[in-house]
Design a protein around this motif. Structure first.
Motif, PDB file in Angstrom:
ATOM      1  N   PHE A 135      41.466  95.042  18.863  1.00  0.00           N
ATOM      2  CA  PHE A 135      41.335  96.166  17.937  1.00  0.00           C
ATOM      3  C   PHE A 135      39.877  96.473  17.607  1.00  0.00           C
ATOM      4  O   PHE A 135      39.602  97.211  16.659  1.00  0.00           O
ATOM      5  CB  PHE A 135      42.102  95.854  16.647  1.00  0.00           C
ATOM      6  CG  PHE A 135      43.547  95.510  16.860  1.00  0.00           C
ATOM      7  CD1 PHE A 135      44.486  96.502  17.091  1.00  0.00           C
ATOM      8  CD2 PHE A 135      43.961  94.180  16.871  1.00  0.00           C
ATOM      9  CE1 PHE A 135      45.819  96.190  17.292  1.00  0.00           C
ATOM     10  CE2 PHE A 135      45.289  93.852  17.071  1.00  0.00           C
ATOM     11  CZ  PHE A 135      46.221  94.864  17.291  1.00  0.00           C
ATOM     12  N   ASN A 136      38.956  95.896  18.367  1.00  0.00           N
ATOM     13  CA  ASN A 136      37.530  96.130  18.134  1.00  0.00           C
ATOM     14  C   ASN A 136      37.224  97.625  18.285  1.00  0.00           C
ATOM     15  O   ASN A 136      37.463  98.216  19.340  1.00  0.00           O
ATOM     16  CB  ASN A 136      36.709  95.318  19.143  1.00  0.00           C
ATOM     17  CG  ASN A 136      35.232  95.302  18.798  1.00  0.00           C
ATOM     18  OD1 ASN A 136      34.680  96.259  18.267  1.00  0.00           O
ATOM     19  ND2 ASN A 136      34.570  94.197  19.110  1.00  0.00           N
ATOM     20  N   ARG A 142      40.612  99.013  27.048  1.00  0.00           N
ATOM     21  CA  ARG A 142      41.206  97.689  26.803  1.00  0.00           C
ATOM     22  C   ARG A 142      41.338  96.856  28.083  1.00  0.00           C
ATOM     23  O   ARG A 142      41.799  95.726  28.024  1.00  0.00           O
ATOM     24  CB  ARG A 142      42.612  97.853  26.191  1.00  0.00           C
ATOM     25  CG  ARG A 142      42.666  98.750  24.979  1.00  0.00           C
ATOM     26  CD  ARG A 142      41.837  98.220  23.839  1.00  0.00           C
ATOM     27  NE  ARG A 142      41.781  99.168  22.728  1.00  0.00           N
ATOM     28  CZ  ARG A 142      40.947  99.093  21.702  1.00  0.00           C
ATOM     29  NH1 ARG A 142      40.072  98.098  21.650  1.00  0.00           N
ATOM     30  NH2 ARG A 142      40.954  99.987  20.747  1.00  0.00           N
TER      31      ARG A 142
END
Length: 478
Positions: A135-136, A142
């Motif tokens: 969730f950065n 991703r």
């Protein structure tokens, strides 16, 4: 043997026999069309056979999986095409894990406190950070997270397998014998490459995929890679092999006979030459770092003093002897005496330039965000260090967790030595501690724990350190 086990073994035997019978004419036919197809098919047949063995015997499966991971690049180069090497390794590992879950012969694994052990807790917390990295907000894609998480899971599974493998000192002795043997074979192959040149299929593969071998060609010649992926990981493993041999040579004759020590000396010489041919400066530093731990922990041992004296003498001869025409020795000297090599200066400049980014991103820029094509601010930045990559991609928080993990790991390794009751326990614990410290130092300039081949050894030693802590003297020698 139960009826179920007997039936299962028969089915496996008949299936493998049928596969081989069908494969022989098919390989011959495909060879007449294109040798690449024959190589791939032969690899597939061997893979099926090895997979069957891994299911039936997970201990053999582990060593098969490691051997495949170390040598599969040869098959790739012989085929002349890029292969999904990671998929092959993952498949062998998952099959072996399946075999280990089906086989519950190891009762000692239950001794490990998986819930409250500090070192294991550090792994759990770090894994939590990796999950959080998904969730950065700095991440654009991703895919990097998926790739990193898959590699981390693979490493954890290798560590768990080794925990199950090591039930006593005999198992640990076989583990070290295996790595000494496979690294000696790699060293012999490297010497052949250096003395007689690369084989035709290797030259052809380099010409076809030059981007894979950017670091192979240097001013002083070709960096040798043996049958591994690149010279860097090959050099790191050769340094580990040299440290293992040197440490074991300090044992008494009661533990290791003169005949076996002669074999260890031959292995060490071959690996040391191969280490020089790899051209990996970081690996050159690893050897004295491993010996440093050996001296600090085991200085009272007479064999240690003699061995270190001989090593220092050889080192001084190499550094200051009249060997000015050997590119290998010249490169080794630059690792210790300093150099104006532009590549080293660029690394220092890059590290200072990127520091503000680290301070402003507590959880980093995202996993594998330094890789080209990541789309982040770090896209294409060369970290050239396992620690720097961690700080960039996982932030100061990730780096702190990694440092805590390494501290606990080395603490366990050294404590295992002092807690050992026999020479065998102490000697093997010392060997593991020396190699782990050298690998820890190497991460300053390389990514030892992130490369498939070296990660297998590193996480395997992690598993040994954890398991040894929970094995009492009585149980460990049964």
């Amino acid at each position: 043997m139960s009826i179920v086990e007997y039936t299962k073994r028969n089915i496996l035997t008949y299936s493998l026999t049928a596969i081989w019978i069908l494969a022989i004419p098919l390989i011959a036919y495909l060879s007449s069309i294109d040798v690449k197809f024959a190589v791939l098919l032969l690899g597939g047949v061997f893979g099926l056979a090895l997979a069957g063995v891994a299911v039936m015997n997970y201990r053999a499966g582990y060593y098969i999986a490691v051997t495949v991971a170390l040598t599969v690049r040869v098959l790739e180069r012989m085929s002349g095409a890029e292969l999904s090497v990671g998929v092959v390794i993952d498949a062998m590992l998952l099959i072996t894990i399946l075999g280990s879950l089906m086989n519950q012969d190891d009762k000692s694994i239950r001794k490990i406190d998986f819930i409250r052990d500090p070192l294991l807790i550090s792994f759990y917390i770090y894994t939590g950070l990796i999950l959080l990295e998904f969730f950065n907000p700095a991440v654009h894609d991703r895919h990097g997270w998926t790739t990193f998480a898959r590699g981390l899971l693979r490493n954890y599974l290798f560590m768990f397998l080794v925990m199950k493998l090591i039930r006593n000192m005999k198992d640990l002795q076989f583990f070290l014998k295996f790595w000494i043997t496979i690294l000696t074979i790699a060293a012999i192959y490297a010497c052949i490459q250096q003395w007689f040149g690369l084989l035709p299929f290797e030259k052809s593969f380099i010409a076809r995929y030059p981007e894979k071998f950017k670091t192979v060609l240097i001013i002083t010649g070709i960096r040798i890679f043996s049958f591994m992926s690149d010279p860097a990981v090959f050099g790191l493993l050769m340094a580990c092999g040299v440290i293992i041999n040197i440490t074991l040579l300090t044992s008494s004759q009661k533990l290791i006979s003169i005949r076996k020590k002669v074999l260890l000396v031959i292995s060490m010489i071959l690996q040391f030459m191969a280490l020089g041919y790899s051209g990996t400066r970081t690996a050159y530093i690893m050897v004295p770092m491993g010996i440093l731990i050996l001296v600090l922990i085991n200085l009272k041992n007479r064999n240690t003093i003699i061995g270190v004296a001989l090593f220092v003498l050889a080192f001084l001869v190499m550094m200051f002897g009249p060997f000015h025409n050997s590119p290998t020795i010249v490169r080794i000297r630059t690792a210790f005496s300093g150099t104006e090599d532009a590549s080293l200066n660029v690394r220092d400049v890059n590290r200072h330039r990127i520091q503000p980014y680290i301070y402003s991103h507590p959880i980093g820029g995202g996993l594998l965000s330094c890789e080209p094509g990541s789309g982040t601010e770090l896209d294409g930045f060369p970290p050239d260090s396992g620690y720097l990559r961690t700080a960039l991609e996982q932030g100061p928080i990730g780096l702190i967790l990694v440092m805590i993990n390494l501290y606990l790991l080395l603490k366990y390794a050294i404590a295992n030595y002092f807690n050992g009751k026999t020479e065998e326990e102490k000697q093997f614990a010392l060997t593991v501690a020396c190699v782990l410290f050298a690998l820890t130092v190497s991460m300053y300039a390389q990514e030892a724990s992130g490369l498939i081949e070296s990660a297998m050894l590193y996480y395997g030693l992690n598993g040994i350190v954890i398991k040894t802590k929970y094995l009492s003297t009585t149980n460990i020698n049964k």
